[in-house]
Design an enzyme around this catalytic site. Structure first.
Site, PDB file in Angstrom:
ATOM      1  N   TYR A   1       0.813  -1.222   0.000  1.00  0.00           N
ATOM      2  CA  TYR A   1       0.000   0.000   0.000  1.00  0.00           C
ATOM      3  C   TYR A   1       0.844   1.268   0.000  1.00  0.00           C
ATOM      4  CZ  TYR A   1      -4.301  -2.580   0.259  1.00  0.00           C
ATOM      5  OH  TYR A   1      -5.347  -3.397  -0.056  1.00  0.00           O
TER       6      TYR A   1
ATOM      7  N   GLU B   1       3.300 -27.849  15.683  1.00  0.00           N
ATOM      8  CA  GLU B   1       2.665 -27.389  14.442  1.00  0.00           C
ATOM      9  C   GLU B   1       1.338 -26.676  14.644  1.00  0.00           C
ATOM     10  OE1 GLU B   1       2.096 -30.622  11.617  1.00  0.00           O
ATOM     11  OE2 GLU B   1       0.619 -29.467  10.510  1.00  0.00           O
TER      12      GLU B   1
ATOM     13  N   ASP C   1       1.951 -33.090  12.898  1.00  0.00           N
ATOM     14  CA  ASP C   1       1.004 -34.150  12.564  1.00  0.00           C
ATOM     15  C   ASP C   1       1.765 -35.305  11.928  1.00  0.00           C
ATOM     16  OD1 ASP C   1      -1.309 -32.940  13.423  1.00  0.00           O
ATOM     17  OD2 ASP C   1      -1.793 -32.051  11.463  1.00  0.00           O
TER      18      ASP C   1
END
Ligand SMILES: Nc1ncnc2c1ncn2[C@@H]1O[C@H](COP(=O)(O)OP(=O)(O)OP(=O)(O)O)[C@@H](O)[C@H]1O
Ligand SMILES: [Mg+2]
Lengths: 511, 372
Positions: free
Chosen positions: B113, B206, B258
């Site tokens: 921006y 995680e 995981d």
């Protein structure tokens, strides 16, 4: 066992075509209205052009107030007027009241071919409304002959109901007024297309059309040059058939077959004739009248197969030419770019033909797919586009291979194909599409390739011009920014002296 | 650890940081000088930097991570295709210099921006992000050093005293176990000094859910650990944080993910970096250990599973071609995934009660890791 008795009876040509209206393009009220309009307009254009008169044509379609039929299909009065040479009053009744009567059974390029178009319109009108047709015609401008007539379908001959002579308007010309059942609601789109597409190839004509709603469509004349009128030519041996030969032999006064060939055929001189008969094993000094039936068959066969006849020449043809085609394209499509390819004359089965192709890009041409305008002997062909050889060629080159010509997707592209010939290979008497003759296909391909190559040139020229402009825009925008940021980043007080570089870069872009 | 010693260490780090900053600014200014003088002498300026194309990303056996090869690319204002990115790069160098001079920080989105105030146009943020990566390559320095941070942030929790160095907070101290939701790893934490800690290890996990569970179960005190939520693939600021914690506090790093191929790769990126950051250093902890969930743990702990998908299998075969997956646990576990065709999540342990993962799995795996 019951026996069905088979009865034989002949039918007249009028009756035959009445029973098989589809063949001539009168299959339903919508199509009939379109075809009748077209046939009459084409007769008018043919008449004007053959007399080298700049055509002024007026067409009006008026719904007839009828309590019984207030909705489509309903009765219309169709009126077509021209400023052509008029029709000999002796022949006018036959011209409109007899199928297979016409002045165009010659080897000469014209829209009319069969001697039935105008008559079919009259016939169809009579059958659907049981009203006679009215013809006004003047060959000198002083007197106008007015005929009210109907057709005796069984006898295939005109019945004159009334014959008047009224004062002329000072100009020659013909007006046909007939009543017929039509469906203008469904015909309207095709009729409008027809006028627009006619205007595209007859920019030398002034056409006014008042449709069934009373709306006037005016196609002004945008050029005063007429195409050179076609001349009549003798038949070429390759295209001559048995029936023709039989009649020729019946009528001829020539004493030898040699004379028969050299006097009646296109580009056959003494040497060619001698060589032909030698190779055919026919004695050229024999009398035509002595030729046995099976030898007529043999001679016609040999004529078809003999390869050393000179090819037909195209003096008898009247292509539109660059100027007229260009004037039509400009006034109807006002494209950003247009180009025209005219192929040298060629021949199929002894009939000379010329292919002309125009291309228009941008302007009034709508984008999204290639628009094809097909013409044969200046007749716009509006039905059965997919079956036409011209469409197959255009699809193959301008759509399937468009990458090769750098044609962008949805390009605003229109192609105009015109095949003119002493005999156009229409597949039906309705004159809707061309059969695929390999010779014609080849010439169409060459011409379409040529215009597409021109288009590719134009597009790449245009895109390189755009690239130059883009480059200038980009550099004038970004180089000053780089200068400014580098000044700020390096903590300098003034901008680097980059202006001379920018200036010379932009000038370089101009060349 | 004695406080005075820490303070000297902090001073030294402060000095190093300042020096590095000054050097960076010099580098940027030199870039500006070069562009300026090229333009001033009627030349189109050109910048060379290492190519980040796939063909130039090579695996370095010595550092055990992906690095850039010797190919360079150039960006030159004389090329019409380059002049816009060249302008953007020049602007970004200027903007980064401003950020550092004013001790301000900015996000990737902010940068995008901010460009609009200077008439430098980007089509979208990804174009802006790519130019930031270019500048990183030009000066071989991570964007975080230029005070430009991504929006995604992960969290940290544990007994660690830090001292802010960001303007307005200099000298303020905070203990990172004072707030149970943890602290965002943002610009101020990334640049803070580490003052004191009782921790003996770092555990990167995680998932936010498990991170909270670990805090609730007091893993930080039971195991003397600093816990970090990587929130999926660890952002660079987090990897940079892990690297600093490991190097400056000398603490081992353990990773829990995981039990699937993506989890394995999250661990790998912490250990040896990502191909996307092959132009940067200081983002890896080569000695970090992946605790699990390994594919072989699934059977061992009888964990509930989910069948692997087409995409999972494809990812496995991709990683099988990666030089870092050729041996050890990395290669073995990929093979097991292929064999069992199943995967599982960390939450699978809840089948045996909410605390099993902390009370049973974690200690067993830590034990196993020590012997690796
Ligand atoms: N407007 C007209 N001006 C002059 N002659 C005309 C006009 N309309 C028709 N004719 C004459 O009438 C003849 C018959 O016309 P008709 O439309 O039936 O057949 P055609 O035009 O010869 O062939 P086609 O069946 O292909 O149209 C024409 O050959 C022409 O000589
Ligand atoms: Mg006709």
């Amino acid at each position: 066992m019951s026996k069905t008795k088979t009865t034989f009876s002949g039918i007249s040509p009028s009756e035959f075509f009445y029973r098989n209206r589809d063949l001539a393009g009168f299959s339903n009220p919508a199509k009939a209205l379109y075809t009748a309009t077209r046939e009459l307009v084409e007769n008018s254009l043919d008449a004007c052009e053959s007399a080298e008169i700049l055509p002024n044509i007026y067409v009006r379609m008026t719904p007839v107030i009828d309590q019984l039929r207030a909705s489509e299909p309903r009765t219309y009065q169709l009126k077509v007027s021209d400023n052509g040479p008029g029709i000999d009053p002796e022949k006018a009744p036959d011209a409109f009241g007899r199928v297979f009567y016409g002045s165009k059974y010659k080897l000469r390029q014209a829209r009319g071919m069969f001697g039935m178009g105008g008559t079919m319109a009259v016939l169809y009108g009579q059958i659907t409304t049981s009203k006679p047709v009215v013809i006004y015609t003047s060959i000198d401008g002083k007197k106008t002959h007015k005929f009210t007539l109907r057709i005796d379908i069984q006898k295939n001959e005109p019945v004159i109901i009334k014959k008047e002579i009224i004062e002329g308007k000072g100009t020659t010309g013909t007006t046909v007024e007939l009543l017929l059942t039509g469906d203008s609601f469904r015909a309207s789109a095709k009729v409008h297309d027809y006028f627009l597409e006619s205007a595209l190839v007859t920019p030398y004509a002034e056409i006014s059309f008042i449709d069934a709603q009373g709306k006037m469509f005016y196609y002004p004349r945008s050029t005063t040059s007429l195409p050179k009128p076609p001349v009549e030519t003798q038949p070429h041996p390759h295209g001559f058939d048995f029936e023709g030969m039989r009649r020729l032999i019946e009528d001829t006064k020539d004493k030898t077959l040699h004379k028969l060939l050299t006097n009646n055929f296109h580009r056959v001189g003494a040497t060619t004739s001698t060589n032909f008969f030698k190779s055919a094993g026919i004695d050229h000094s024999g009398s035509p009248k002595d030729l046995a039936y099976e030898n007529i068959v043999k001679m016609v066969d040999e004529m078809h197969n003999y390869e050393s006849f000179l090819p037909p020449d195209a003096h008898c043809l009247s292509p539109l030419g660059r100027d007229i085609l260009n004037a039509g394209i400009m006034s109807e499509l006002s494209p950003e770019f247009s180009t025209i390819a005219i192929r040298p004359p060629s021949a199929y089965s002894g009939f000379p033909f010329i292919v002309e192709v125009g291309l228009a890009y941008g302007g009034k041409v709508s984008s999204g797919g290639v628009k094809l305008f097909r013409y044969a002997n200046r007749i716009p062909l509006l039905y059965d586009e997919g079956s036409d050889i011209a469409w197959q060629v255009v699809k193959d080159l301008a759509i399937d291979k468009k990458r090769a010509y750098k044609i962008p997707d949805n390009a605003p592209l229109a192609l105009i194909t015109h095949v003119c010939s002493t005999k156009v290979p229409f597949k039906t008497a309705g004159k809707e599409f061309l059969a695929d003759r390999p010779e014609i296909e080849r010439e169409l391909k060459n011409a379409v390739r040529e215009v597409l190559r021109q288009l590719r040139l134009h597009l790449s020229r245009k895109s390189s011009q755009e690239a130059v402009k883009r480059r200038r825009d980009i550099y004038s925008k970004y180089l000053p920014l780089i200068a400014e940021f580098s000044k700020d980043l390096s903590g300098k007080k003034t901008l680097p002296n980059f202006q001379p570089m920018l200036k010379s870069y932009l000038e370089e872009g101009e060349n | 650890m004695a406080k005075p010693k820490k303070q000297t260490k902090s001073k030294k780090r402060q000095n190093d940081l300042e020096k590095h900053k000054a050097q960076l600014k010099l580098q940027l200014k030199e870039l500006g000088n070069k562009i300026y003088s090229d333009l001033d002498s009627q030349k189109f300026p050109t910048i060379h930097f290492p190519s980040r194309s796939v063909r130039n990303i090579v695996y370095d056996k010595k550092t055990k991570q992906y690095i850039l090869g010797s190919n360079t690319v150039s960006r030159t204002a004389s090329n019409i295709k380059h002049i816009r990115p060249f302008t953007q790069l020049t602007w970004l160098a200027f903007f980064a210099n401003e950020l550092m001079s004013n001790k301000k920080s900015s996000t990737l989105r902010d940068v995008y921006y901010s460009s609009q105030a200077y008439a430098v146009d980007y089509d979208d943020q990804s174009e802006s992000d790519a130019i930031i990566t270019d500048l990183e390559s030009v000066i071989s320095t991570a964007r975080e050093r230029l005070n430009i941070y991504p929006e995604e942030r992960s969290a940290i929790f544990g007994d660690l005293d830090i001292e802010y160095t960001v303007p307005g907070y200099e000298g303020n101290r905070l203990n990172l176990s004072s707030h149970p939701d943890g602290y965002l790893i943002g610009p101020s934490l990334s640049t803070a000094d580490f003052v004191d800690t009782s921790a003996e290890m770092i555990i990167a996990i995680e998932k936010g859910g498990l991170f909270n569970r670990f805090v609730e179960e007091k893993v930080h005190s039971k195991y003397k650990a600093i816990i970090i939520d990587t929130a999926g693939q660890a952002p660079r600021a987090t990897r940079y944080m892990l690297k600093r914690l490991h190097k400056e506090l000398n603490l081992p790093v353990y990773i829990m993910t995981d039990g699937d191929v993506y989890g394995e790769h999250i661990a790998m990126v912490i250990v040896s970096g990502s191909a996307g950051a092959a132009h940067l250093r200081d983002l890896t902890v080569p000695s970090a250990k992946w605790l699990g969930i390994w594919a072989s743990d699934i059977a061992k702990y009888k964990l509930p599973t989910i069948p692997m998908t087409e995409v999972d299998f494809k990812r496995v075969s991709e990683l099988k071609r990666d030089p870092r997956y050729q041996k050890g646990v990395w290669s073995k576990e990929l093979d097991v995934f292929m064999k069992i065709k199943a995967k599982c999540e960390l939450e699978a342990f809840s089948k045996y009660g909410l605390t099993t993962i902390v009370d049973k799995y974690l200690p067993e795996k830590l034990e196993q890791a020590k012997s690796m």
